[in-house]
Every structure is written in structure tokens, then in C-alpha cells.
Design a protein around this motif. Structure first.
Motif, PDB file in Angstrom:
ATOM      1  N   GLN A   1       0.845  -1.189   0.000  1.00 21.95           N
ATOM      2  CA  GLN A   1       0.000   0.000   0.000  1.00 21.95           C
ATOM      3  C   GLN A   1       0.876   1.234   0.000  1.00 21.95           C
TER       4      GLN A   1
ATOM      5  N   LEU B 287       1.004   5.583  -1.182  1.00 16.43           N
ATOM      6  CA  LEU B 287       0.097   6.732  -1.303  1.00 16.43           C
ATOM      7  C   LEU B 287      -0.447   6.884  -2.712  1.00 16.43           C
ATOM      8  N   ASP B 288       0.425   6.671  -3.700  1.00 17.53           N
ATOM      9  CA  ASP B 288      -0.016   6.921  -5.073  1.00 17.53           C
ATOM     10  C   ASP B 288      -0.649   5.711  -5.752  1.00 17.53           C
ATOM     11  N   GLN B 289      -0.351   4.513  -5.257  1.00 17.64           N
ATOM     12  CA  GLN B 289      -0.842   3.296  -5.927  1.00 17.64           C
ATOM     13  C   GLN B 289      -1.988   2.620  -5.196  1.00 17.64           C
ATOM     14  N   GLY B 290      -2.276   3.031  -3.985  1.00 16.05           N
ATOM     15  CA  GLY B 290      -3.323   2.325  -3.249  1.00 16.05           C
ATOM     16  C   GLY B 290      -2.852   0.945  -2.823  1.00 16.05           C
TER      17      GLY B 290
ATOM     18  N   LYS C 225     -11.235  10.703  -2.562  1.00 17.17           N
ATOM     19  CA  LYS C 225     -10.246  10.321  -1.552  1.00 17.17           C
ATOM     20  C   LYS C 225     -10.827  10.544  -0.165  1.00 17.17           C
TER      21      LYS C 225
ATOM     22  N   TYR D 248     -12.602   0.582   1.385  1.00 18.93           N
ATOM     23  CA  TYR D 248     -12.061   0.100   0.120  1.00 18.93           C
ATOM     24  C   TYR D 248     -13.089  -0.767  -0.603  1.00 18.93           C
TER      25      TYR D 248
ATOM     26  N   PHE E 117      -8.210  -3.949  -5.346  1.00 18.36           N
ATOM     27  CA  PHE E 117      -8.762  -2.891  -4.509  1.00 18.36           C
ATOM     28  C   PHE E 117      -8.782  -1.548  -5.224  1.00 18.36           C
ATOM     29  N   GLY E 118      -9.759  -0.740  -4.849  1.00 17.00           N
ATOM     30  CA  GLY E 118      -9.761   0.659  -5.264  1.00 17.00           C
ATOM     31  C   GLY E 118      -8.781   1.430  -4.401  1.00 17.00           C
ATOM     32  N   GLN E 119      -8.674   2.715  -4.669  1.00 18.77           N
ATOM     33  CA  GLN E 119      -7.716   3.560  -3.942  1.00 18.77           C
ATOM     34  C   GLN E 119      -8.142   3.841  -2.516  1.00 18.77           C
ATOM     35  N   GLY E 120      -9.402   3.606  -2.216  1.00 15.78           N
ATOM     36  CA  GLY E 120      -9.895   3.864  -0.863  1.00 15.78           C
ATOM     37  C   GLY E 120     -10.485   5.251  -0.719  1.00 15.78           C
TER      38      GLY E 120
END
Lengths: 113, 109
Positions: free
Chosen positions: A37, A39-42, B9, B86, B99-102
Motif C-alpha cells: 500500500q 500513497l499513489d498506488q493504493g 479520496k 475500500y 482494490f480501489g484507492q480507498g
């Protein structure tokens, strides 16, 4: 605690180094999954092992490797570390192979300086 | 390509207000979709799955294949709902959970 455990919690290292992250699955679970995980890629799937065998591979770099041992714990090895490898690395486990319900560990925060 | 998109976000609402966390997916085939939640200082955990059509903690999510969406909804937000959510797509062929970015949900008093 019979949940997924990960060690260490935090790891700070320098570029070019190699580290090993460890994961112990829930009691009875045979599958282990690794995620990164950033910050930019999730949350990105890296790799899955089931009962010692590699079962699925995601966006895992060649510099990274993993294995699952006979006692079902797993290790993720990260080598030739770069600044961009700084991230939270999660391990998850499930009883079945390829299960959508995965139980996550607390994560290891890796900082590469 | 298999992809999950969560466009927000951060979503900030007041207690008692309705909540909708958006999720869109891209998948060729019959999708299996889930919502995972991570409360502060807790682990990521499964919240609900589309196939069971259940309501957990007042949250529901309906799969809309026409709009390729799986939005998470709750009619009245509570402060304890504040967490990171998520959306995830399970690909049975590859065994991957995508998964999505959340989205961080912040419920203000």
C-alpha cells in the motif's frame, strides 16, 4: 492473538539494502497473500501462496520474492531497495485457496532512505 | 482490464446525514464485489459482499451492472463510521482481489 501477525511493525533502511518481512497466518489458514500500500498506488496485490505453493502473482517486482514455509508462515524479501519501495506491506490469510474473504495483518511500514 | 475506481479520496459528512461512497469497476465477466473497511488503528476487514445482499452496520451496497457501480450507502451516518473504505473486485480466474484507492469517510459531530 490468533489473528494474522506481521513483524516487524516498522523498518527503516537505506537504498540498495535487502529486508525480509515476516507473516504468520491465522491458525488453520493455508493461504497467504501479500499486498503493498503506497500513497499513489493504493493497495496492490503482490503474490499469493497456498500450502507452500505459489498460486497467484500480481504486480510484484523481480527484486521482490516470497515464500511460504512448511509451518505456513511466509516471508517477503525485498532487495536492491529504492526510495519508491517505501510503503505499508500487508499480509492477509484465508483458509481456502483464492478466497475473497481475507484476514489482514497490521502491516509492516517500510521506509527507505 | 480489471480495475476498481473510487473517485473520492475523502468524504466528509455530518452525523445523521446520508452517506454514499462511490465505486466503479471494470471487469469482463460476472463480477464479485466487496467492501472492506479499516477503522483507526484496526486491521482491514471485510464489511460486506454483493452476493449476500446483507446490511452490515446499516450499510448496503447494490451492484449495478449497467453502470458498473457498487456504491456503498448508509441513510444516517454515525461518528463511529469514520474509517477508510475500500471497494474490491475479486477475480476468480486469477485469484486476485483488486482494490480501489480507498475513500476516507469522516463523520463530524
Amino acid at each position: 492473538d490468533s489473528g494474522v501477525t506481521q513483524t516487524p511493525k516498522h523498518l527503516i533502511t537505506a537504498t540498495g539494502q535487502r529486508v525480509t518481512l515476516r507473516c504468520s497466518p491465522r491458525s488453520g489458514d493455508l493461504s497467504v497473500y501479500w499486498y503493498q500500500q503506497s500513497l499513489d498506488q493504493g493497495l496492490q496485490f503482490l503474490i499469493q501462496y497456498y500450502n507452500g505453493e505459489e498460486r497467484a502473482k500480481g504486480n510484484i517486482l523481480e527484486r521482490f520474492s516470497a515464500q511460504q514455509f512448511p509451518d505456513l508462515h511466509s516471508e517477503l524479501n525485498l532487495s536492491s531497495l529504492e526510495l519508491g519501495d517505501s510503503a505499508l506491506y500487508f499480509c492477509a490469510s484465508s483458509f481456502r485457496d483464492r478466497d475473497y474473504e481475507q484476514f489482514f495483518g497490521p502491516g509492516t511500514r517500510l521506509t527507505v532512505l | 482490464a480489471q480495475r476498481v475506481t473510487q473517485p473520492e479520496k475523502l468524504l466528509s459528512v455530518f452525523k445523521g446525514a446520508p452517506v454514499e461512497l462511490k465505486c466503479n469497476y471494470s471487469y469482463s465477466g460476472s463480477p464479485e464485489l466487496f467492501w472492506y473497511v479499516q477503522y483507526s488503528r484496526q486491521r482491514l476487514q471485510l464489511l460486506l459482499r454483493h452476493i449476500s445482499r446483507e446490511s452490515i452496520k446499516g450499510f448496503t451496497a447494490d451492484l449495478n451492472k449497467g453502470e458498473t457501480s457498487f456504491h456503498l450507502k448508509k441513510p444516517f451516518a454515525q461518528e463511529e463510521d469514520s474509517a477508510m473504505y475500500y471497494c474490491a473486485l475479486y477475480s476468480g480466474n486469477t485469484g486476485k482481489l483488486i482494490f480501489g484507492q480507498g475513500t476516507t469517510l469522516q463523520v463530524k459531530p
